[in-house]
Design a protein around this motif. Structure first.
Motif, PDB file in Angstrom:
ATOM      1  N   ASN A  39       0.804  -1.226   0.000  1.00 15.18           N
ATOM      2  CA  ASN A  39       0.000   0.000   0.000  1.00 15.18           C
ATOM      3  C   ASN A  39       0.841   1.282   0.000  1.00 15.18           C
ATOM      4  OD1 ASN A  39      -2.068  -1.827   0.281  1.00 15.18           O
ATOM      5  ND2 ASN A  39      -2.374  -1.446   2.453  1.00 15.18           N
ATOM      6  N   ARG A  40       2.148   1.145  -0.233  1.00 19.12           N
ATOM      7  CA  ARG A  40       3.018   2.323  -0.104  1.00 19.12           C
ATOM      8  C   ARG A  40       4.128   2.249  -1.159  1.00 19.12           C
ATOM      9  NH1 ARG A  40       3.121   5.245   4.818  1.00 19.12           N
ATOM     10  NH2 ARG A  40       4.766   6.822   4.945  1.00 19.12           N
ATOM     11  N   ALA A  41       4.470   3.406  -1.757  1.00 16.32           N
ATOM     12  CA  ALA A  41       5.518   3.428  -2.779  1.00 16.32           C
ATOM     13  C   ALA A  41       6.052   4.841  -2.948  1.00 16.32           C
ATOM     14  CB  ALA A  41       4.981   2.925  -4.117  1.00 16.32           C
ATOM     15  N   ILE A  42       7.275   4.931  -3.440  1.00 13.07           N
ATOM     16  CA  ILE A  42       7.836   6.192  -3.913  1.00 13.07           C
ATOM     17  C   ILE A  42       7.752   6.173  -5.428  1.00 13.07           C
ATOM     18  CG2 ILE A  42       9.923   7.603  -4.107  1.00 13.07           C
ATOM     19  CD1 ILE A  42      10.830   6.383  -1.435  1.00 13.07           C
ATOM     20  N   VAL A  43       7.153   7.203  -5.999  1.00  9.81           N
ATOM     21  CA  VAL A  43       7.036   7.325  -7.449  1.00  9.81           C
ATOM     22  C   VAL A  43       7.683   8.639  -7.870  1.00  9.81           C
ATOM     23  CG1 VAL A  43       5.485   7.397  -9.435  1.00  9.81           C
ATOM     24  CG2 VAL A  43       4.880   6.010  -7.431  1.00  9.81           C
ATOM     25  N   GLU A  44       8.649   8.547  -8.779  1.00 10.85           N
ATOM     26  CA  GLU A  44       9.351   9.731  -9.267  1.00 10.85           C
ATOM     27  C   GLU A  44       9.164   9.884 -10.765  1.00 10.85           C
ATOM     28  OE1 GLU A  44      13.456   9.624  -8.222  1.00 10.85           O
ATOM     29  OE2 GLU A  44      13.084   9.786  -6.067  1.00 10.85           O
ATOM     30  N   TRP A  45       9.137  11.127 -11.182  1.00 14.36           N
ATOM     31  CA  TRP A  45       9.079  11.476 -12.604  1.00 14.36           C
ATOM     32  C   TRP A  45      10.379  12.178 -12.954  1.00 14.36           C
ATOM     33  CZ3 TRP A  45       7.151  10.454 -17.061  1.00 14.36           C
ATOM     34  CH2 TRP A  45       7.110  11.386 -18.087  1.00 14.36           C
ATOM     35  N   THR A  46      11.086  11.664 -13.968  1.00 14.75           N
ATOM     36  CA  THR A  46      12.413  12.158 -14.313  1.00 14.75           C
ATOM     37  C   THR A  46      12.463  12.613 -15.762  1.00 14.75           C
ATOM     38  OG1 THR A  46      13.507  10.692 -12.737  1.00 14.75           O
ATOM     39  CG2 THR A  46      14.857  11.535 -14.524  1.00 14.75           C
ATOM     40  N   ARG A  47      13.122  13.737 -15.975  1.00 12.07           N
ATOM     41  CA  ARG A  47      13.463  14.208 -17.319  1.00 12.07           C
ATOM     42  C   ARG A  47      14.978  14.298 -17.412  1.00 12.07           C
ATOM     43  NH1 ARG A  47      10.335  16.244 -21.218  1.00 12.07           N
ATOM     44  NH2 ARG A  47       8.078  16.320 -20.888  1.00 12.07           N
ATOM     45  N   PHE A  48      15.510  13.859 -18.521  1.00 12.77           N
ATOM     46  CA  PHE A  48      16.948  13.766 -18.721  1.00 12.77           C
ATOM     47  C   PHE A  48      17.277  14.483 -20.026  1.00 12.77           C
ATOM     48  CE2 PHE A  48      20.711  11.417 -20.217  1.00 12.77           C
ATOM     49  CZ  PHE A  48      21.504  11.463 -19.098  1.00 12.77           C
ATOM     50  N   GLY A  49      17.987  15.631 -19.924  1.00 11.82           N
ATOM     51  CA  GLY A  49      18.257  16.402 -21.127  1.00 11.82           C
ATOM     52  C   GLY A  49      19.371  17.399 -20.940  1.00 11.82           C
ATOM     53  N   THR A  50      19.494  18.331 -21.875  1.00  7.00           N
ATOM     54  CA  THR A  50      20.630  19.254 -21.903  1.00  7.00           C
ATOM     55  C   THR A  50      20.455  20.460 -20.985  1.00  7.00           C
ATOM     56  OG1 THR A  50      19.671  20.380 -23.819  1.00  7.00           O
ATOM     57  CG2 THR A  50      21.230  18.590 -24.248  1.00  7.00           C
ATOM     58  N   ALA A  51      19.295  20.616 -20.381  1.00  8.22           N
ATOM     59  CA  ALA A  51      19.069  21.751 -19.479  1.00  8.22           C
ATOM     60  C   ALA A  51      18.282  21.280 -18.266  1.00  8.22           C
ATOM     61  CB  ALA A  51      18.306  22.868 -20.188  1.00  8.22           C
ATOM     62  N   PRO A  52      18.545  21.856 -17.096  1.00  8.03           N
ATOM     63  CA  PRO A  52      17.743  21.507 -15.920  1.00  8.03           C
ATOM     64  C   PRO A  52      16.305  21.954 -16.095  1.00  8.03           C
ATOM     65  CG  PRO A  52      19.214  23.346 -15.433  1.00  8.03           C
ATOM     66  CD  PRO A  52      19.579  22.871 -16.800  1.00  8.03           C
ATOM     67  N   ILE A  53      15.364  21.162 -15.569  1.00  9.01           N
ATOM     68  CA  ILE A  53      13.936  21.458 -15.674  1.00  9.01           C
ATOM     69  C   ILE A  53      13.424  21.937 -14.324  1.00  9.01           C
ATOM     70  CG2 ILE A  53      11.662  20.556 -16.267  1.00  9.01           C
ATOM     71  CD1 ILE A  53      13.588  20.530 -18.603  1.00  9.01           C
ATOM     72  N   ASP A  54      12.698  23.018 -14.337  1.00  5.96           N
ATOM     73  CA  ASP A  54      12.165  23.583 -13.103  1.00  5.96           C
ATOM     74  C   ASP A  54      11.134  22.649 -12.487  1.00  5.96           C
ATOM     75  OD1 ASP A  54      10.092  25.545 -11.621  1.00  5.96           O
ATOM     76  OD2 ASP A  54      12.079  26.459 -11.655  1.00  5.96           O
ATOM     77  N   ARG A  55      11.143  22.586 -11.157  1.00 11.31           N
ATOM     78  CA  ARG A  55      10.203  21.713 -10.449  1.00 11.31           C
ATOM     79  C   ARG A  55       8.759  22.097 -10.721  1.00 11.31           C
ATOM     80  NH1 ARG A  55      10.568  19.772  -4.189  1.00 11.31           N
ATOM     81  NH2 ARG A  55      12.669  19.327  -4.912  1.00 11.31           N
ATOM     82  N   ASP A  56       8.496  23.387 -10.942  1.00  9.69           N
ATOM     83  CA  ASP A  56       7.133  23.823 -11.217  1.00  9.69           C
ATOM     84  C   ASP A  56       6.580  23.186 -12.485  1.00  9.69           C
ATOM     85  OD1 ASP A  56       7.127  25.366  -8.969  1.00  9.69           O
ATOM     86  OD2 ASP A  56       7.606  27.235  -9.996  1.00  9.69           O
ATOM     87  N   ARG A  57       7.448  22.801 -13.392  1.00  8.12           N
ATOM     88  CA  ARG A  57       7.002  22.090 -14.589  1.00  8.12           C
ATOM     89  C   ARG A  57       6.863  20.596 -14.323  1.00  8.12           C
ATOM     90  NH1 ARG A  57      10.275  21.480 -20.352  1.00  8.12           N
ATOM     91  NH2 ARG A  57       8.886  19.895 -21.230  1.00  8.12           N
ATOM     92  N   LEU A  58       7.759  20.041 -13.517  1.00  9.71           N
ATOM     93  CA  LEU A  58       7.753  18.599 -13.276  1.00  9.71           C
ATOM     94  C   LEU A  58       6.564  18.148 -12.445  1.00  9.71           C
ATOM     95  CD1 LEU A  58      11.536  17.990 -12.497  1.00  9.71           C
ATOM     96  CD2 LEU A  58      10.333  17.483 -14.623  1.00  9.71           C
TER      97      LEU A  58
END
Length: 401
Positions: free
Chosen positions: A201-220
């Motif tokens: 009933n419990r998990a850590i779920v992450e969303w990752t983007r991998f690219g040439t520029a850092p992505i702002d958390r507000d977008r993620l």
């Protein structure tokens, strides 16, 4: 006038690297006088560190969850499942590590952790190093600087994650890690889901983007919300948040070296160019550095990468930069074409020549051959922000780190 040093060693930054070294020194009956400076005033449960090891090892006391199976998948439903006999993918919760290290330090009369103290200017002086802080000046014989720094990198892993809980089972196999799930890529680079089931009933779920520029958390964050909705988890309770930016292939340390100062942590070389897995690298460095200090020798930073590993990592990252839209293809080729044990060795700094041969043969040749003679120069993206929450060792370029 020469003043007596306030400490034999001052460590700037009490994150994973600083605490790992300080805790090792604190567990010894004798050793140098150490002052550890950390700007945060308290620790939060804000990190996850993972790695592959046998079931029992010297850091087993920190591990709260183990899995024997890990998977890769794409958005089309293709799934590749990996196991390596004798190895488990293992999870260290940030709060457990922080509590253990602080407990060790609290028992030592020679090692002191000073929270809420921010280091500023560091200067070499006669007989040692002077550190200016918001709480005054410290004189040390040596300094280890583990603080994050703004620096351009070849690529960035930007991610945000949630620990989720609900009363009915989550849509994950509790015995299996989603290492890179729903892999997809476009002109911006790679994106994928990383999931650690901590129970039914419990998990850590992450969303990752991998690219040439850092992505702002507000977008993620909105993107992660969409992922959770797609998984049927929109109604799950959100226990805590993780997130950060992993700078892959950092540029050189800016400025001239300062006598008596060495660098460690992610900004000092703990995070390998082509792998986000840094926990064990930091543990190995902490043991090496502690052994030297206990023997009365000078502190050291992270060892230089072996030439073969350094060369392969450069070629891999440059190929990803040149063709970000093919990144999902590269990782699926690795997961499908490289034996799991060889891939784990590569991600864990243990690759053999034969492993590199298998990795190279599994990848499309043309984009990588084009990078063999390519220079290491690249147009820097904006530097990753100093102080960004960095989780070393969690997903792949596969992270650490």
């Amino acid at each position: 006038m020469i003043h007596a040093a306030d400490a034999d060693l001052v460590i700037l930054g009490a994150g994973l690297a600083g605490l790992s070294l300080a805790a090792r020194l604190a567990r010894e009956c004798s050793g140098p006088r150490v002052v550890l400076l950390e700007p945060r005033t308290a620790y939060r449960d804000d990190r996850s560190w993972c790695f592959w090891r046998p079931e029992q090892h010297d850091l087993s006391y920190l591990v709260s969850r183990r899995w024997k199976t890990w998977t890769f998948s794409d958005v089309g439903g293709r799934n590749v499942r990996h196991q390596v006999p004798g190895l488990a993918y293992q999870y260290v919760r940030g709060s457990d590590f922080y509590m253990s290290a602080q407990a060790d330090i609290a028992e030592s009369p020679r090692v002191e952790l000073r929270l809420g103290v921010r280091a500023g200017t560091v200067t070499a002086v006669l007989g040692g190093v002077r550190v200016e802080t918001n709480a005054g000046t410290l004189l040390a014989r040596q300094v280890i600087d583990t603080r994050p720094r703004a620096s351009a990198a070849m690529l960035y892993q930007s991610f945000v994650g949630l620990e989720l809980e609900r009363d009915r089972p989550l849509p994950f196999d509790p015995d299996e890690v989603t290492l890179m799930g729903s892999l997809a890529s476009d002109a911006e680079g790679l994106r994928f889901v990383y999931a650690l089931p901590l129970g039914p009933n419990r998990a850590i779920v992450e969303w990752t983007r991998f690219g040439t520029a850092p992505i702002d958390r507000d977008r993620l964050i909105p993107e992660l919300d969409q992922v959770l909705t797609g998984l049927g988890l929109a109604d799950a309770r959100r226990v805590r948040t993780e997130g950060g930016v992993l700078a892959m292939g950092l540029g050189r340390q800016a400025g001239l070296p300062i006598e008596g100062v060495v660098h460690a942590g992610n900004a000092g070389g703990a995070l390998r160019a082509a792998s986000g897995y840094g926990f064990l690298r930091i543990a190995r460095w902490a043991q090496l550095c502690a052994d030297r200090l206990l023997a009365g020798r000078e502190a050291v930073g992270h060892p230089e990468e072996p030439r073969l590993r350094r060369t392969f990592d450069r070629i891999f990252l440059q190929a990803v930069r040149a063709h970000p839209e093919r990144t999902a293809e590269y990782f699926l080729a690795l997961s499908d074409g490289v034996p799991p044990a060889a891939l784990v060795r590569f991600l864990s700094d243990g690759a053999r020549a034969a492993d590199y041969a298998r990795i190279i043969s599994s990848l499309p040749w043309s984009p990588f051959i084009a990078q063999l003679a390519a220079p290491t120069r690249f147009t820097p993206a904006p530097a990753a922000p100093v102080g960004a929450a960095v989780i070393a060792t969690r997903s792949t370029t596969t992270s650490g780190q």
